[in-house]
Design an enzyme around this catalytic site. Structure first.
Site, PDB file in Angstrom:
ATOM      1  N   GLY A  10       0.767  -1.341  -0.092  1.00  0.00           N
ATOM      2  CA  GLY A  10       0.117  -0.032   0.096  1.00  0.00           C
ATOM      3  C   GLY A  10       0.789   1.312  -0.049  1.00  0.00           C
ATOM      4  O   GLY A  10       1.736   1.347   0.945  1.00  0.00           O
ATOM      5  N   ILE A  14      -0.435   6.746   3.841  1.00  0.00           N
ATOM      6  CA  ILE A  14       0.353   6.368   4.947  1.00  0.00           C
ATOM      7  C   ILE A  14       1.645   5.783   4.374  1.00  0.00           C
ATOM      8  O   ILE A  14       2.859   5.724   4.792  1.00  0.00           O
ATOM      9  CB  ILE A  14      -0.508   5.358   5.847  1.00  0.00           C
ATOM     10  CG1 ILE A  14      -1.642   5.975   6.444  1.00  0.00           C
ATOM     11  CG2 ILE A  14       0.682   5.091   6.930  1.00  0.00           C
ATOM     12  CD1 ILE A  14      -2.221   5.174   7.367  1.00  0.00           C
ATOM     13  N   ASP A  34       2.166  -1.334  -4.662  1.00  0.00           N
ATOM     14  CA  ASP A  34       0.709  -0.995  -4.728  1.00  0.00           C
ATOM     15  C   ASP A  34       0.090  -1.726  -6.078  1.00  0.00           C
ATOM     16  O   ASP A  34       0.930  -1.897  -6.759  1.00  0.00           O
ATOM     17  CB  ASP A  34       0.642   0.520  -4.801  1.00  0.00           C
ATOM     18  CG  ASP A  34      -0.751   1.083  -4.195  1.00  0.00           C
ATOM     19  OD1 ASP A  34      -0.775   1.641  -3.198  1.00  0.00           O
ATOM     20  OD2 ASP A  34      -1.662   0.750  -5.019  1.00  0.00           O
ATOM     21  N   ASN A 121      -7.614  -0.626   8.274  1.00  0.00           N
ATOM     22  CA  ASN A 121      -8.840  -0.756   9.180  1.00  0.00           C
ATOM     23  C   ASN A 121      -9.992  -1.686   8.692  1.00  0.00           C
ATOM     24  O   ASN A 121     -10.107  -1.611   7.382  1.00  0.00           O
ATOM     25  CB  ASN A 121      -9.323   0.716   9.372  1.00  0.00           C
ATOM     26  CG  ASN A 121      -8.841   1.376  10.539  1.00  0.00           C
ATOM     27  OD1 ASN A 121      -8.738   0.871  11.426  1.00  0.00           O
ATOM     28  ND2 ASN A 121      -8.470   2.910  10.373  1.00  0.00           N
ATOM     29  N   ARG A 152      -1.957  10.583  20.871  1.00  0.00           N
ATOM     30  CA  ARG A 152      -2.884  11.533  20.579  1.00  0.00           C
ATOM     31  C   ARG A 152      -3.354  12.018  22.093  1.00  0.00           C
ATOM     32  O   ARG A 152      -3.459  13.325  22.394  1.00  0.00           O
ATOM     33  CB  ARG A 152      -4.440  11.040  20.136  1.00  0.00           C
ATOM     34  CG  ARG A 152      -3.992  11.046  18.568  1.00  0.00           C
ATOM     35  CD  ARG A 152      -5.468  10.455  17.839  1.00  0.00           C
ATOM     36  NE  ARG A 152      -5.089  10.443  16.490  1.00  0.00           N
ATOM     37  CZ  ARG A 152      -5.694   9.596  15.419  1.00  0.00           C
ATOM     38  NH1 ARG A 152      -6.498   8.548  15.932  1.00  0.00           N
ATOM     39  NH2 ARG A 152      -5.510   9.889  14.320  1.00  0.00           N
ATOM     40  N   HIS A 176      -9.512  -0.719  18.278  1.00  0.00           N
ATOM     41  CA  HIS A 176      -9.214   0.582  17.424  1.00  0.00           C
ATOM     42  C   HIS A 176     -10.557   1.109  17.016  1.00  0.00           C
ATOM     43  O   HIS A 176     -10.622   1.091  15.988  1.00  0.00           O
ATOM     44  CB  HIS A 176      -8.197   0.547  16.608  1.00  0.00           C
ATOM     45  CG  HIS A 176      -7.727   1.718  16.051  1.00  0.00           C
ATOM     46  ND1 HIS A 176      -7.378   2.849  16.522  1.00  0.00           N
ATOM     47  CD2 HIS A 176      -7.911   2.254  14.655  1.00  0.00           C
ATOM     48  CE1 HIS A 176      -7.096   3.909  15.936  1.00  0.00           C
ATOM     49  NE2 HIS A 176      -7.654   3.425  14.502  1.00  0.00           N
TER      50      HIS A 176
HETATM   51  N1  LIG Z   1      -4.471   1.515  12.356  1.00  0.00           N
HETATM   52  C1  LIG Z   1      -4.611   2.828  12.589  1.00  0.00           C
HETATM   53  O1  LIG Z   1      -4.554   3.492  13.592  1.00  0.00           O
HETATM   54  C2  LIG Z   1      -4.970   3.605  11.199  1.00  0.00           C
HETATM   55  C3  LIG Z   1      -5.605   3.033  10.093  1.00  0.00           C
HETATM   56  N2  LIG Z   1      -5.717   3.574   8.828  1.00  0.00           N
HETATM   57  C4  LIG Z   1      -6.163   2.981   7.802  1.00  0.00           C
HETATM   58  O2  LIG Z   1      -5.031   2.649   6.867  1.00  0.00           O
HETATM   59  C5  LIG Z   1      -5.594   2.490   5.483  1.00  0.00           C
HETATM   60  C6  LIG Z   1      -4.686   3.099   4.593  1.00  0.00           C
HETATM   61  O3  LIG Z   1      -4.900   4.645   4.599  1.00  0.00           O
HETATM   62  P1  LIG Z   1      -4.144   5.698   3.710  1.00  0.00           P
HETATM   63  O4  LIG Z   1      -2.948   5.332   3.505  1.00  0.00           O
HETATM   64  O5  LIG Z   1      -4.527   6.968   4.108  1.00  0.00           O
HETATM   65  O6  LIG Z   1      -5.032   5.248   2.318  1.00  0.00           O
HETATM   66  P2  LIG Z   1      -4.896   5.444   0.919  1.00  0.00           P
HETATM   67  O7  LIG Z   1      -5.985   5.273   0.107  1.00  0.00           O
HETATM   68  O8  LIG Z   1      -4.076   6.631   0.798  1.00  0.00           O
HETATM   69  O9  LIG Z   1      -3.927   4.437   0.384  1.00  0.00           O
HETATM   70  C7  LIG Z   1      -4.279   2.939   0.324  1.00  0.00           C
HETATM   71  C8  LIG Z   1      -3.595   2.507  -0.664  1.00  0.00           C
HETATM   72  O10 LIG Z   1      -3.767   0.863  -0.804  1.00  0.00           O
HETATM   73  C9  LIG Z   1      -3.910   0.834  -2.394  1.00  0.00           C
HETATM   74  N3  LIG Z   1      -4.492  -0.706  -2.365  1.00  0.00           N
HETATM   75  C10 LIG Z   1      -5.972  -0.994  -2.588  1.00  0.00           C
HETATM   76  N4  LIG Z   1      -6.043  -2.395  -2.791  1.00  0.00           N
HETATM   77  C11 LIG Z   1      -4.772  -2.877  -2.830  1.00  0.00           C
HETATM   78  C12 LIG Z   1      -4.228  -4.089  -2.770  1.00  0.00           C
HETATM   79  N5  LIG Z   1      -4.962  -5.060  -3.111  1.00  0.00           N
HETATM   80  N6  LIG Z   1      -2.885  -4.441  -2.894  1.00  0.00           N
HETATM   81  C13 LIG Z   1      -2.276  -3.351  -2.664  1.00  0.00           C
HETATM   82  N7  LIG Z   1      -2.375  -2.271  -2.351  1.00  0.00           N
HETATM   83  C14 LIG Z   1      -3.754  -1.804  -2.527  1.00  0.00           C
HETATM   84  C15 LIG Z   1      -4.636   1.732  -3.081  1.00  0.00           C
HETATM   85  O11 LIG Z   1      -4.090   1.729  -4.345  1.00  0.00           O
HETATM   86  C16 LIG Z   1      -4.069   2.787  -2.176  1.00  0.00           C
HETATM   87  O12 LIG Z   1      -2.723   3.606  -2.792  1.00  0.00           O
HETATM   88  C17 LIG Z   1      -7.099   2.723   5.599  1.00  0.00           C
HETATM   89  O13 LIG Z   1      -7.608   1.428   5.796  1.00  0.00           O
HETATM   90  C18 LIG Z   1      -7.198   3.576   6.817  1.00  0.00           C
HETATM   91  O14 LIG Z   1      -8.591   3.427   7.402  1.00  0.00           O
HETATM   92  C19 LIG Z   1      -5.430   4.990   9.098  1.00  0.00           C
HETATM   93  C20 LIG Z   1      -4.990   5.615   9.959  1.00  0.00           C
HETATM   94  C21 LIG Z   1      -4.900   4.960  11.057  1.00  0.00           C
HETATM   95  O1  LIG Z   2     -10.183   7.259  11.830  1.00  0.00           O
HETATM   96  C1  LIG Z   2      -9.607   6.745  10.728  1.00  0.00           C
HETATM   97  O2  LIG Z   2     -10.336   6.332   9.800  1.00  0.00           O
HETATM   98  C2  LIG Z   2      -8.109   6.401  10.514  1.00  0.00           C
HETATM   99  C3  LIG Z   2      -7.770   5.977  12.037  1.00  0.00           C
HETATM  100  O3  LIG Z   2      -7.897   4.551  12.251  1.00  0.00           O
HETATM  101  C4  LIG Z   2      -7.281   6.842  12.812  1.00  0.00           C
HETATM  102  O4  LIG Z   2      -6.748   7.912  12.538  1.00  0.00           O
HETATM  103  O5  LIG Z   2      -6.982   6.249  14.119  1.00  0.00           O
END
Ligand SMILES: NC(=O)C1=CN([C@@H]2O[C@H](COP(=O)(O)OP(=O)(O)OC[C@H]3O[C@@H](n4cnc5c(N)ncnc54)[C@H](O)[C@@H]3O)[C@@H](O)[C@H]2O)C=CC1
Ligand SMILES: O=C([O-])CC(=O)C(=O)O
Length: 320
Positions: A10, A14, A34, A121, A152, A176
Site C-alpha cells: 500500500g 500512509i 501498490d 482498518n 493523541r 481501535h
Molecule cells: N490502524 C490505524 O491506526 C490507522 C489505520 N488507517 C487505515 O489505513 C489504511 C490506509 O490509509 P491511507 O494510506 O490513508 O489510504 P490511501 O487510500 O491513501 O492508500 C491505500 C492504498 O492501498 C492501495 N491498495 C488498495 N488495494 C490494494 C491491494 N489489493 N494491494 C495493494 N495495494 C492496494 C490503494 O491503491 C492505495 O494506494 C486505511 O484502511 C485506513 O483506514 C488509517 C489511519 C490510522
Molecule cells: O479514523 C480513521 O479512519 C483512521 C484511523 O484509524 C485513525 O486515524 O485513528
C-alpha cells in the site's frame, strides 16, 4: 552487513509517509508495493531524489510485483481504503477483508520471515484476518493502533498540563474503535498517575473526561477535517516506532493489537494491549491488572472486536 529491507504494501498516504520516514531514518532499503500503477514508482523516485539533500543512503523502489518484496525483514500493510466523513471504520470491513486475503497470500509466498505490521482498518479484525490468511506465526503479525491512540492522548494531556509531550506517558488499550479504553490510571505525568494529578489540582476530572472522549474520537476528528481521507503522519510515525524496535531489538513497551491466547481472558483474537517488541516480534504481553470499571470497558471493547471478526467469518467462511 546487508541492509534491512522494508516492504510497504500500500503506497497511499500512509505508505508514502512510511517510505519517507524509513528512508530518512536509514532503517533499510524500501520497496513500495501498490496495485495502482505509477504511484509507488513515482513516490519511490521522488523520495530517492530527496536523499542527496538530506544525506541518507536508503534505496527505494516502487512495484506492482509481489516478487520484489522477497526477503523483506519488515512488511507494513496499509493496502485498502480509508473512511470518509460520515463513515465508521467498521464500514470498511467488506472491501478491506478482500485486500487482506491478497496481501496475506503475497507475504506468505515472498516474505514469510518478515515482521508484519498491519495498519488497515478496521484494525483489530484486519490484523486477525491477515494473520490467518498469511499463516505467519502470531508473534510476527501485529497491528498498529495503540501507539497512535496513546500519542493523541499524550498530546492532548501535554497541552492541558502545559508540559512537554516527553513527560507524558499513556496507555490506550482495547480495540481501535469508539470503544477504545484510554486508561487514566496507567497514564502519567512524569510517572504521576492522572488521578493523582487531579488531586494535586493540576486539572479537573471534567477536563480529563473531555480529553478521554476526544482521544476516542481522534481519528474521526481528522477525517472530518481532511474530508478526503484519514490521518497519515501520526499513524506512519507510530508504525515506524514498531518497525525500529523490531529491527534494532529495542524492546519498547507499547500498546499494539497483539494476538491473545487466553491473556486478559481473550482467546484467538487481536486486541490492543501493552507488549514488548524486539527481534522476536511481539515478545511478551504485559498483562496489567484492571479495576472492575476498567475491565468492563475493556470487555466492551473486546465485544466490538468480536462482532467484526464474526462479520469477517460471514464474508469469508474459510476464516475460522
Ligand atoms: N490502524 C490505524 O491506526 C490507522 C489505520 N488507517 C487505515 O489505513 C489504511 C490506509 O490509509 P491511507 O494510506 O490513508 O489510504 P490511501 O487510500 O491513501 O492508500 C491505500 C492504498 O492501498 C492501495 N491498495 C488498495 N488495494 C490494494 C491491494 N489489493 N494491494 C495493494 N495495494 C492496494 C490503494 O491503491 C492505495 O494506494 C486505511 O484502511 C485506513 O483506514 C488509517 C489511519 C490510522
Ligand atoms: O479514523 C480513521 O479512519 C483512521 C484511523 O484509524 C485513525 O486515524 O485513528
Amino acid at each position: 552487513m546487508a541492509r534491512n529491507k522494508i516492504a510497504l504494501i500500500g503506497s497511499g498516504m500512509i505508505g508514502g509517509t512510511l517510505a519517507h520516514l524509513a528512508a530518512q531514518k536509514e532503517l533499510g532499503d524500501v520497496v513500495l508495493f501498490d496495485i495502482a500503477e505509477g504511484i509507488p514508482e513515482g513516490k519511490a523516485l521522488d523520495i530517492a531524489q530527496s536523499a542527496p539533500v538530506d544525506g541518507y543512503d536508503s534505496r527505494l523502489k516502487g512495484t506492482q510485483d509481489y516478487a520484489d518484496i522477497a526477503g523483506a525483514d519488515v512488511c507494513i500493510v496499509t493496502a485498502g481504503v480509508p473512511r470518509k466523513p460520515g463513515m465508521s471504520r467498521d464500514d470498511l470491513v467488506e472491501i478491506n477483508l478482500k485486500v487482506m486475503k491478497a496481501v496475506g497470500e503475497g507475504i506468505a509466498k515472498h516474505a514469510p520471515n518478515a515482521f508484519v505490521i498491519c495498519i488497515t482498518n478496521p484494525l483489530d479484525a484486519m490484523v486477525w484476518a491477515l494473520q490467518k490468511f498469511s499463516g505467519l506465526p502470531t508473534n510476527k503479525v501485529v497491528g498498529m493502533a495503540g501507539i497512535l491512540d496513546s500519542s493523541r492522548f499524550r498530546m492532548f494531556l501535554a497541552e492541558e498540563f502545559n508540559v512537554s509531550v516527553e513527560s507524558v506517558t499513556a496507555f490506550v488499550l482495547g480495540g481501535h474503535g469508539d470503544t477504545m479504553v484510554p486508561s487514566t490510571r496507567y497514564s502519567t505525568i512524569a510517572g504521576v498517575p492522572l488521578p493523582d494529578m487531579v488531586k494535586l489540582g493540576w486539572s479537573t476530572q471534567e477536563k480529563i473526561d473531555a480529553i478521554v472522549d476526544r482521544t476516542r474520537k481522534g481519528g474521526g476528528e481528522i477525517v472530518g477535517l481532511l474530508k478526503t481521507g484519514s490521518a497519515y503522519y501520526a499513524p506512519a510515525a507510530s508504525a515506524i516506532q514498531m518497525a525500529e524496535s523490531y529491527l534494532r531489538d529495542k524492546k519498547v513497551v507499547v500498546p499494539c493489537a497483539a494476538y491473545l491466547d487466553g491473556e486478559f481472558g481473550v482467546k484467538d483474537r487481536y486486541v490492543g494491549v501493552p507488549i514488548v517488541i524486539g527481534s522476536e516480534g511481539a515478545e511478551r504481553i504485559l498483562e496489567i491488572e484492571f479495576t472492575d470499571e476498567e475491565k468492563q470497558m475493556f470487555d466492551n471493547s473486546v465485544a466490538a472486536v468480536e462482532d467484526l471478526v464474526e462479520a469477517c467469518q460471514k464474508i469469508d467462511p474459510s476464516l475460522k
